[in-house]
Design a protein around this motif. Structure first.
Motif, short mmCIF file in Angstrom:
data_model
loop_
_atom_site.label_atom_id
_atom_site.label_comp_id
_atom_site.label_asym_id
_atom_site.label_seq_id
_atom_site.Cartn_x
_atom_site.Cartn_y
_atom_site.Cartn_z
N GLY A 1 -11.91 8.94 -17.69
CA GLY A 1 -10.53 9.40 -17.62
C GLY A 1 -10.06 9.76 -16.23
O GLY A 1 -8.98 10.32 -16.05
N LYS A 2 -10.86 9.42 -15.21
CA LYS A 2 -10.46 9.73 -13.83
C LYS A 2 -9.36 8.79 -13.33
O LYS A 2 -8.65 9.10 -12.39
CB LYS A 2 -11.67 9.67 -12.90
CG LYS A 2 -12.70 10.76 -13.19
CD LYS A 2 -13.88 10.68 -12.23
CE LYS A 2 -14.89 11.78 -12.53
NZ LYS A 2 -16.05 11.71 -11.61
N ILE A 3 -9.30 7.60 -13.94
CA ILE A 3 -8.21 6.67 -13.64
C ILE A 3 -7.38 6.54 -14.91
O ILE A 3 -7.79 5.92 -15.88
CB ILE A 3 -8.75 5.30 -13.21
CG1 ILE A 3 -9.59 5.42 -11.93
CG2 ILE A 3 -7.60 4.32 -12.97
CD1 ILE A 3 -10.23 4.12 -11.48
N LYS A 4 -6.20 7.14 -14.91
CA LYS A 4 -5.36 7.17 -16.11
C LYS A 4 -4.13 6.27 -16.00
O LYS A 4 -3.26 6.28 -16.84
CB LYS A 4 -4.92 8.60 -16.40
CG LYS A 4 -6.08 9.55 -16.70
CD LYS A 4 -5.59 10.96 -17.00
CE LYS A 4 -6.75 11.89 -17.30
NZ LYS A 4 -6.29 13.27 -17.58
N LYS A 5 -4.10 5.51 -14.94
CA LYS A 5 -2.92 4.69 -14.70
C LYS A 5 -2.83 3.51 -15.66
O LYS A 5 -3.81 3.12 -16.28
CB LYS A 5 -2.94 4.17 -13.26
CG LYS A 5 -2.87 5.26 -12.20
CD LYS A 5 -2.94 4.63 -10.82
CE LYS A 5 -2.89 5.70 -9.73
NZ LYS A 5 -2.95 5.10 -8.39
N ILE B 1 6.83 -2.37 -9.24
CA ILE B 1 5.42 -2.23 -8.90
C ILE B 1 5.25 -1.25 -7.75
O ILE B 1 4.36 -0.39 -7.75
CB ILE B 1 4.82 -3.60 -8.52
CG1 ILE B 1 4.87 -4.56 -9.72
CG2 ILE B 1 3.36 -3.45 -8.06
CD1 ILE B 1 4.58 -6.00 -9.35
N LYS B 2 6.13 -1.37 -6.77
CA LYS B 2 6.03 -0.53 -5.56
C LYS B 2 6.22 0.95 -5.87
O LYS B 2 5.53 1.81 -5.32
CB LYS B 2 7.07 -1.00 -4.53
CG LYS B 2 6.96 -0.29 -3.18
CD LYS B 2 8.04 -0.76 -2.22
CE LYS B 2 7.83 -2.20 -1.81
NZ LYS B 2 8.78 -2.62 -0.75
N HIS B 3 7.13 1.25 -6.77
CA HIS B 3 7.46 2.66 -7.03
C HIS B 3 6.84 3.20 -8.32
O HIS B 3 6.99 4.39 -8.62
CB HIS B 3 8.98 2.82 -7.07
CG HIS B 3 9.65 2.44 -5.78
ND1 HIS B 3 9.46 3.12 -4.60
CD2 HIS B 3 10.49 1.41 -5.49
CE1 HIS B 3 10.16 2.55 -3.63
NE2 HIS B 3 10.80 1.50 -4.14
N GLY B 4 6.16 2.34 -9.06
CA GLY B 4 5.54 2.79 -10.30
C GLY B 4 4.14 3.33 -10.06
O GLY B 4 3.54 3.12 -9.00
N ASP B 5 3.62 4.05 -11.04
CA ASP B 5 2.28 4.62 -10.94
C ASP B 5 1.31 3.66 -11.64
O ASP B 5 0.88 3.90 -12.77
CB ASP B 5 2.24 6.00 -11.59
CG ASP B 5 0.93 6.72 -11.32
OD1 ASP B 5 0.26 6.38 -10.33
OD2 ASP B 5 0.56 7.61 -12.12
N SER C 1 4.37 -4.65 1.24
CA SER C 1 3.70 -3.36 1.49
C SER C 1 3.06 -2.78 0.23
O SER C 1 3.01 -1.55 0.05
CB SER C 1 4.70 -2.35 2.07
OG SER C 1 5.27 -2.85 3.26
N ILE C 2 2.58 -3.64 -0.64
CA ILE C 2 1.85 -3.20 -1.83
C ILE C 2 0.40 -3.63 -1.67
O ILE C 2 0.10 -4.81 -1.54
CB ILE C 2 2.42 -3.82 -3.12
CG1 ILE C 2 3.89 -3.43 -3.32
CG2 ILE C 2 1.60 -3.40 -4.34
CD1 ILE C 2 4.57 -4.16 -4.46
N ILE C 3 -0.50 -2.66 -1.66
CA ILE C 3 -1.93 -2.96 -1.55
C ILE C 3 -2.54 -2.87 -2.94
O ILE C 3 -2.61 -1.80 -3.53
CB ILE C 3 -2.64 -1.96 -0.61
CG1 ILE C 3 -2.02 -2.04 0.79
CG2 ILE C 3 -4.14 -2.27 -0.55
CD1 ILE C 3 -2.56 -1.01 1.76
N PRO C 4 -2.94 -4.00 -3.50
CA PRO C 4 -3.50 -3.99 -4.86
C PRO C 4 -4.84 -3.29 -4.92
O PRO C 4 -5.58 -3.24 -3.92
CB PRO C 4 -3.63 -5.47 -5.20
CG PRO C 4 -3.71 -6.16 -3.90
CD PRO C 4 -2.91 -5.36 -2.92
N ASP C 5 -5.15 -2.73 -6.06
CA ASP C 5 -6.46 -2.10 -6.25
C ASP C 5 -7.55 -3.14 -6.42
O ASP C 5 -8.68 -2.97 -5.97
CB ASP C 5 -6.41 -1.19 -7.49
CG ASP C 5 -5.43 -0.05 -7.31
OD1 ASP C 5 -5.78 0.92 -6.61
OD2 ASP C 5 -4.31 -0.15 -7.85
N VAL C 6 -7.18 -4.24 -7.09
CA VAL C 6 -8.14 -5.30 -7.36
C VAL C 6 -7.45 -6.65 -7.17
O VAL C 6 -6.28 -6.81 -7.51
CB VAL C 6 -8.69 -5.21 -8.81
CG1 VAL C 6 -9.48 -6.46 -9.18
CG2 VAL C 6 -9.57 -3.98 -8.97
N VAL C 7 -8.18 -7.61 -6.62
CA VAL C 7 -7.71 -8.99 -6.55
C VAL C 7 -8.75 -9.87 -7.25
O VAL C 7 -9.95 -9.75 -7.00
CB VAL C 7 -7.53 -9.47 -5.09
CG1 VAL C 7 -7.20 -10.96 -5.06
CG2 VAL C 7 -6.44 -8.67 -4.40
#
Length: 330
Positions: A192-196, A214-218, A235-241
């Protein structure tokens, strides 16, 4: 139903079916002598259109070079009618033959005919049956022709990519042997540490309209390799590609990558190794996954490597399945 429900008796005593117009479907004299004539020695998989009394098909069971016989009738009712004849009963009991009707032929071919195993695929007709059912015979011919075109197209892809996939798998396994294949997110997601919400971002016309959301959402942003550059430009850095492409050209998607970013790059074991080493040399995190490739499955049997589905090789589906297998609920 193409047959009359009446059964005739040939001069040698054999029972034979009649077509609806009263014509015999097999020889009225000696149907046991009936056989399919081939231009050369029959081998591989033989599709016989027209079962009737089955005399001609029973003989094929003894041909050593024939591995599989697919006997086709016009419809299910006609097929059931034919099953009462002794030769057809023997055919149905053989593990070398499959009986089906015209409607099921394509499904049978897709599930039972393996080109590498059976090699040749030959369509032949029972002559009297074809003469009485020209339209059905044409439909069966079209089904087989369309199937062969699909097989040919699939083999072209296999021939082009088969060696590339194997080479890539072996080189990526060598990489894994030197560098630990880590799972960076699943434990934190489960705890549950990543709840996004996981946002699957793929290249396409609608991406332009979704950039601001995407830019302004959580979101936990999971990008396909094809959308990666567009996200960075905004200017959006993805968490995973995610990358599943075996070809060299796929490495061009990563030329915009910075050093030591917070992005984790997930590569299929079939992915191009040049892409892997490019990301590694920029000191970014790498995680491998596998699909259904037999070599990948065998090679990683005793390793922890996430298994994901990519449909027919679609990176968007692979990205969505990675999210699902990583325990994202939304």
């Amino acid at each position: 139903m193409i047959y009359s429900k009446e059964i005739a008796e040939a001069k040698n005593g054999s029972k034979i079916p009649l077509f609806k117009n009263g014509k015999p479907a097999n020889s009225k004299y000696n149907p046991d002598a009936e056989q399919i004539l081939f231009e050369s020695s029959p081998q591989g998989c033989i599709i016989v259109a027209g079962i009737a009394g089955g005399f001609h098909i029973e003989k094929l069971l003894n041909e050593k070079n024939i591995s599989l016989i697919i006997a086709v009738e016009a419809d299910s009712e006609s097929l059931e009618f034919c099953k009462q004849f002794s030769s057809v009963k023997k055919i149905s009991e053989s593990n070398k033959a499959i009986l089906c009707n015209k409607s099921d032929l394509e499904k049978i071919l897709c599930t039972k005919y393996f080109p590498a195993l059976y090699k040749n695929l030959t369509l032949v007709f029972h002559r009297a049956w074809k003469n009485e059912n020209p339209q059905i015979a044409q439909e069966i011919s079209s089904t087989v022709k369309n199937f062969l075109e699909k097989v040919s197209a699939d083999y072209s892809v296999q021939a082009h990519l088969g060696k590339i996939w194997q080479r890539n798998i072996l080189l990526n396994l060598k990489f894994i042997s030197k560098h630990k294949n880590e799972n960076f997110f699943s434990a934190n997601i489960k705890k549950g540490k990543i709840k996004k919400t996981a946002a699957i971002v793929a290249a396409g016309p609608t991406l332009d309209f979704s950039i601001e959301e995407i830019k302004h959402g959580d979101f936990f942003v999971i990008s396909t390799d094809t959308a990666f550059g567009t996200l960075l430009q905004n200017s959006i850095i993805p968490d995973v590609v995610i990358n599943i492409d075996a070809q060299h050209i796929s490495s061009e998607h990563f030329f915009c990558t910075g050093e030591e970013t917070r992005t984790t790059f997930v590569f299929d074991l079939c992915s191009n190794p040049e892409s892997v080493y490019f990301i590694y040399n920029k000191k970014n995190k790498i995680q491998f996954c596998i699909n259904q490739h037999p070599l990948s499955l065998i090679a990683t049997k005793n390793m922890y490597v996430k298994k994901i589905e990519s449909g027919a090789g679609t990176v968007t589906i692979a990205a969505a399945d990675w999210a699902k297998s990583s325990d994202f609920k939304s």
